[in-house]
Design an enzyme around this catalytic site. Structure first.
Site, mmCIF file in Angstrom:
data_model
loop_
_atom_site.group_PDB
_atom_site.id
_atom_site.type_symbol
_atom_site.label_atom_id
_atom_site.label_comp_id
_atom_site.label_asym_id
_atom_site.label_seq_id
_atom_site.Cartn_x
_atom_site.Cartn_y
_atom_site.Cartn_z
ATOM 1 N N ASP A 8 42.731 52.591 34.718
ATOM 2 C CA ASP A 8 42.132 52.926 33.429
ATOM 3 C C ASP A 8 41.418 54.266 33.590
ATOM 4 O OD1 ASP A 8 39.800 52.319 34.795
ATOM 5 O OD2 ASP A 8 39.149 50.727 33.441
ATOM 6 N N CYS A 66 40.394 50.421 38.733
ATOM 7 C CA CYS A 66 39.502 50.514 37.566
ATOM 8 C C CYS A 66 38.100 50.799 38.107
ATOM 9 C CB CYS A 66 39.561 49.256 36.702
ATOM 10 S SG CYS A 66 39.048 47.721 37.508
ATOM 11 N N THR A 68 35.625 48.751 38.926
ATOM 12 C CA THR A 68 35.247 47.830 40.004
ATOM 13 C C THR A 68 36.430 47.262 40.785
ATOM 14 O OG1 THR A 68 35.404 45.941 38.508
ATOM 15 C CG2 THR A 68 33.250 47.044 38.645
ATOM 16 N N HIS A 99 46.731 38.047 55.621
ATOM 17 C CA HIS A 99 46.458 36.644 55.277
ATOM 18 C C HIS A 99 46.975 36.257 53.901
ATOM 19 C CE1 HIS A 99 43.031 35.669 58.331
ATOM 20 N NE2 HIS A 99 43.918 36.506 58.843
ATOM 21 N N HIS A 134 49.668 31.344 57.392
ATOM 22 C CA HIS A 134 49.509 32.243 56.245
ATOM 23 C C HIS A 134 50.699 32.107 55.295
ATOM 24 C CE1 HIS A 134 46.126 33.802 58.370
ATOM 25 N NE2 HIS A 134 46.871 34.320 59.340
HETATM 26 C C1 RB5 Z 1 35.485 50.334 32.250
HETATM 27 O O1 RB5 Z 1 34.256 50.776 31.779
HETATM 28 C C2 RB5 Z 1 35.293 49.199 33.246
HETATM 29 O O2 RB5 Z 1 34.840 48.054 32.590
HETATM 30 C C3 RB5 Z 1 36.581 48.921 33.982
HETATM 31 O O3 RB5 Z 1 37.002 50.087 34.623
HETATM 32 C C4 RB5 Z 1 36.538 47.884 35.098
HETATM 33 O O4 RB5 Z 1 35.484 48.095 35.970
HETATM 34 C C5 RB5 Z 1 36.669 46.494 34.681
HETATM 35 O O5 RB5 Z 1 36.779 45.580 35.523
#
Ligand code: RB5
Length: 150
Positions: A8, A66, A68, A99, A134
């Site tokens: 994203d 993304c 996180t 694993h 595994h």
């Molecule tokens: C975008 O702001 C953020 O929510 C997205 O990149 C991600 O971290 C979602 O899991």
């Protein structure tokens, strides 16, 4: 090896770095977008696209970035056959492959440094798939995928 990448807006810069890194390593890269860090997009669209590319056989492996890594992993794992793992360092990347036979690597661009991200990518790509116990567990995950489609 052909590797699909998606991100994203939050993951765009890291995805661009990883695309360049994979090309340097001699891989065939399929960049599924997004193509900007300023236009807000929805991570499920790109996580699903990466997952579908891998499961269809269009790509051998996938990388989804993304903010996180969490949203991408949730979305990609909705595609039956995907084993997406969020990793934060070389050890988790290696273990995700050994694993868990992770076929989609997810990382959080807002959480991981670029050097660690590249090192984790390399570790994931070069780690062997674990066998024995595994493999037995991977087969159980495949059964869960089948049951989810009933
Ligand atoms: C975008 O702001 C953020 O929510 C997205 O990149 C991600 O971290 C979602 O899991």
């Amino acid at each position: 090896m052909r590797i699909a990448l998606g991100s994203d807006h939050a993951g765009f810069d890291l995805k661009s770095l990883l695309v360049a890194t994979l090309l340097e390593r001699g891989h065939d890269v399929l960049d599924l977008g997004t193509d900007s860090d300023t236009v807000s997009v929805d991570y499920p669209d790109f996580g699903a696209a990466v997952g579908r590319s891998v499961v269809s056989g269009e790509s051998d492996l996938g990388v989804a970035i993304c903010g996180t890594g969490i949203g991408m992993s949730i979305a990609a794992n909705k595609v039956p056959g995907v084993r997406a793992a969020v990793v934060h360092d070389v050890s988790s990347a290696r273990l995700a492959r050994e694993h868990n036979h992770a076929n989609v690597l997810c990382m959080g661009a807002r959480l991981i440094g670029t050097v660690t991200a590249v090192d984790a990518l390399d570790a994931w790509l070069t780690s062997p798939l674990g066998e024995g116990r595994h493999l037995r567990r991977i087969e159980k995950i495949a059964v869960l995928d089948e049951q989810a489609q009933l």
